[in-house]
Design a protein around this motif. Structure first.
Motif, PDB file in Angstrom:
ATOM      1  N   GLU A 222       0.942  -1.213  -0.547  1.00  0.00           N
ATOM      2  CA  GLU A 222      -0.083  -0.077   0.585  1.00  0.00           C
ATOM      3  C   GLU A 222       0.751   1.598  -0.147  1.00  0.00           C
ATOM      4  O   GLU A 222       1.059   2.108  -0.559  1.00  0.00           O
ATOM      5  CB  GLU A 222      -0.533  -0.067   1.171  1.00  0.00           C
ATOM      6  N   PHE A 225       2.486   1.791  -2.873  1.00  0.00           N
ATOM      7  CA  PHE A 225       1.122   2.412  -3.752  1.00  0.00           C
ATOM      8  C   PHE A 225       0.992   2.976  -4.464  1.00  0.00           C
ATOM      9  O   PHE A 225       1.551   4.434  -5.401  1.00  0.00           O
ATOM     10  CB  PHE A 225       0.300   1.374  -3.659  1.00  0.00           C
ATOM     11  N   PHE A 263       0.546  -1.490  -9.579  1.00  0.00           N
ATOM     12  CA  PHE A 263       0.036  -1.374  -8.034  1.00  0.00           C
ATOM     13  C   PHE A 263      -1.017  -1.020  -8.313  1.00  0.00           C
ATOM     14  O   PHE A 263      -2.346  -1.328  -7.686  1.00  0.00           O
ATOM     15  CB  PHE A 263       1.040  -0.325  -7.196  1.00  0.00           C
ATOM     16  N   GLU A 266      -3.737  -4.075  -8.980  1.00  0.00           N
ATOM     17  CA  GLU A 266      -4.521  -5.001  -8.673  1.00  0.00           C
ATOM     18  C   GLU A 266      -4.666  -4.479  -7.296  1.00  0.00           C
ATOM     19  O   GLU A 266      -5.319  -5.327  -6.535  1.00  0.00           O
ATOM     20  CB  GLU A 266      -2.407  -5.423  -7.384  1.00  0.00           C
ATOM     21  N   ASN A 267      -4.992  -3.188  -7.574  1.00  0.00           N
ATOM     22  CA  ASN A 267      -6.076  -2.670  -6.183  1.00  0.00           C
ATOM     23  C   ASN A 267      -7.276  -2.978  -7.317  1.00  0.00           C
ATOM     24  O   ASN A 267      -8.137  -2.885  -8.032  1.00  0.00           O
ATOM     25  CB  ASN A 267      -5.760  -1.397  -6.245  1.00  0.00           C
ATOM     26  N   LYS A 268      -8.188  -3.225  -6.052  1.00  0.00           N
ATOM     27  CA  LYS A 268      -9.363  -3.288  -6.191  1.00  0.00           C
ATOM     28  C   LYS A 268      -9.630  -2.547  -7.376  1.00  0.00           C
ATOM     29  O   LYS A 268     -10.766  -2.506  -7.768  1.00  0.00           O
ATOM     30  CB  LYS A 268     -10.421  -3.883  -5.163  1.00  0.00           C
TER      31      LYS A 268
END
Length: 409
Positions: A222, A225, A263, A266-268
């Motif tokens: 996180e 990101f 990033f 892969e983040n929803k």
């Protein structure tokens, strides 16, 4: 005497006409690739299309043949004027610049996932990179040196030790320099100079990947990101204020775009955003803006390239075209296309010039032979992929696995 309209010069000047030419050219290649898919060995070697990474496989084909289109017209101008230079046409420039920028983004994207994982097999990573990039490149380098010697009437114009040094420099992905070969000026034109980008690919593997790995051991995903997103936003603003950026700093930004994209992917919430139809429409529409900026060295071109890349990994497939096996195959062979096309362009134009035919090909005739050149490049790259690249990739995986298994207690 009837004056023949120089269609090539018109295309070289007109952004709209050059864009239409590329769409027609790539459309032909998709049809040609469909024919190739009828051959068992090629059909069976085609990557099975999936939703993983959206339309990334098909995008590679567009990028590679964008470079081919750019170099076809650049090489023609070189053979007629002696100057290898950028065009006054922004579309042609972006077909040679923004395409490579997105290739760098792809590298940054794919390797971010690898080097931020919980564990990383360094031996396997580098063996696989060498096995993927070195075999075909080495063959191309040998062909280039053989061609230069032939063009030099097989006469050594530098000491043997110097020629050997030049060979080593070229073989090392020009990381140690790219000298003219055997005294032949601009000998890099034999491959349209494409090996310059491989130097930066290897720089990323050798320095960028370890740096990402080290940072991922300290920061959470996180935090990485947010950090990469903030760094990229700040860099884009600085480029906008400065007005232009070129060389190594620009290429580093391209890799950073790929890292940040990994990033986001892969983040929803990020995946949902780049997979939406609205985002796809925005990205596709933004491509039009490239026709109004002269090159890729500015903030607007960087943002547009990033939007196109994000939309591609988010599933933008141009009405499903980039998901078709024919498009995926052009992506599979993109490395071969990238390395081989310069040789075919040089050989074609050199032969035309030697036979006194080149002046006649400033007319629609030169545009007419581009599909033939594209078909030849596609065939050679397909053969290279099946008989050189895939076997060496498999060998690299085998060597990496054997070494890993042997190290276990």
């Amino acid at each position: 005497m009837i004056q023949i309209v120089n269609t090539l010069e018109t295309i070289h000047e007109s952004a709209l006409l050059s864009a239409a030419m590329f769409v027609a050219f790539f459309g032909f290649l998709l049809i040609f690739s469909e024919v190739i898919q009828k051959i068992d060995i090629f059909r069976q070697s085609t990557t099975v299309s999936s939703d993983r990474y959206g339309s990334l496989d098909g995008l590679r084909g567009i990028l590679a043949f964008g470079v081919v289109t750019h170099h076809a017209l650049t090489a023609y101008i070189y053979f007629t004027t002696g100057a290898w230079d950028w065009s006054r046409n922004p579309v042609l420039n972006h077909l040679g610049q923004t395409t490579v920028a997105i290739f760098f983004m792809i590298t940054g994207f794919l390797f971010t996932e690898k080097c931020t994982a919980r564990s990383l097999n360094w031996r396997s990573l580098y063996i696989s990179r060498i096995a993927r990039l070195a075999p075909l490149y080495s063959i191309v380098v040998v062909i280039v040196f053989a061609a230069v010697l032939a063009l030099s009437d097989f006469t050594l114009r530098v000491p043997p030790a110097e020629l050997l040094k030049q060979f080593v420099q070229w073989l090392a992905f020009v990381c140690l320099g790219r000298p003219d070969i055997n005294g032949m000026a601009m000998s890099w034109t034999l491959i349209a100079g494409v090996n310059w980008s491989l130097k930066f690919e290897w720089a990323f593997y050798l320095f960028g990947v370890p740096l990402l790995f080290a940072v991922s051991r300290v920061l959470s995903r996180e935090s990485m990101f947010v950090g990469s997103l903030g760094l990229l936003a700040a860099a884009i603003v600085l480029v906008g204020i400065r007005g232009e950026l070129d060389g190594t700093p620009l290429y580093m930004l391209h890799f950073l775009c790929g890292i940040t994209s990994a990033f986001i992917y892969e983040n929803k919430l990020g995946r949902s955003m780049i997979s939406s139809r609205i985002f796809h429409l925005l990205a596709a529409s933004s491509a039009i803006l490239l026709g109004f900026v002269p090159n890729s060295h500015n903030a607007l071109a960087l943002v547009v390239a990033l939007l196109i890349f994000l939309a591609s990994i988010g599933g933008l497939s141009i009405f499903g075209i980039l998901k078709r096996p024919s498009a995926v195959w052009l992506g599979d062979i993109s490395y071969g296309v990238y390395l081989i096309h310069g040789l075919i362009l040089y050989a074609t134009l050199y032969a035309l010039k030697e036979h006194g035919l080149l002046p006649y090909f400033g007319s629609p005739l030169f545009i007419g032979i581009l599909p033939t050149i594209g078909a030849v490049v596609t065939i050679l790259a397909s053969l290279s992929y099946v008989y050189i690249e895939k076997p060496m990739i498999a060998l690299g995986r085998s060597l990496a696995k054997r070494k890993t298994v042997g190290a276990q207690p």
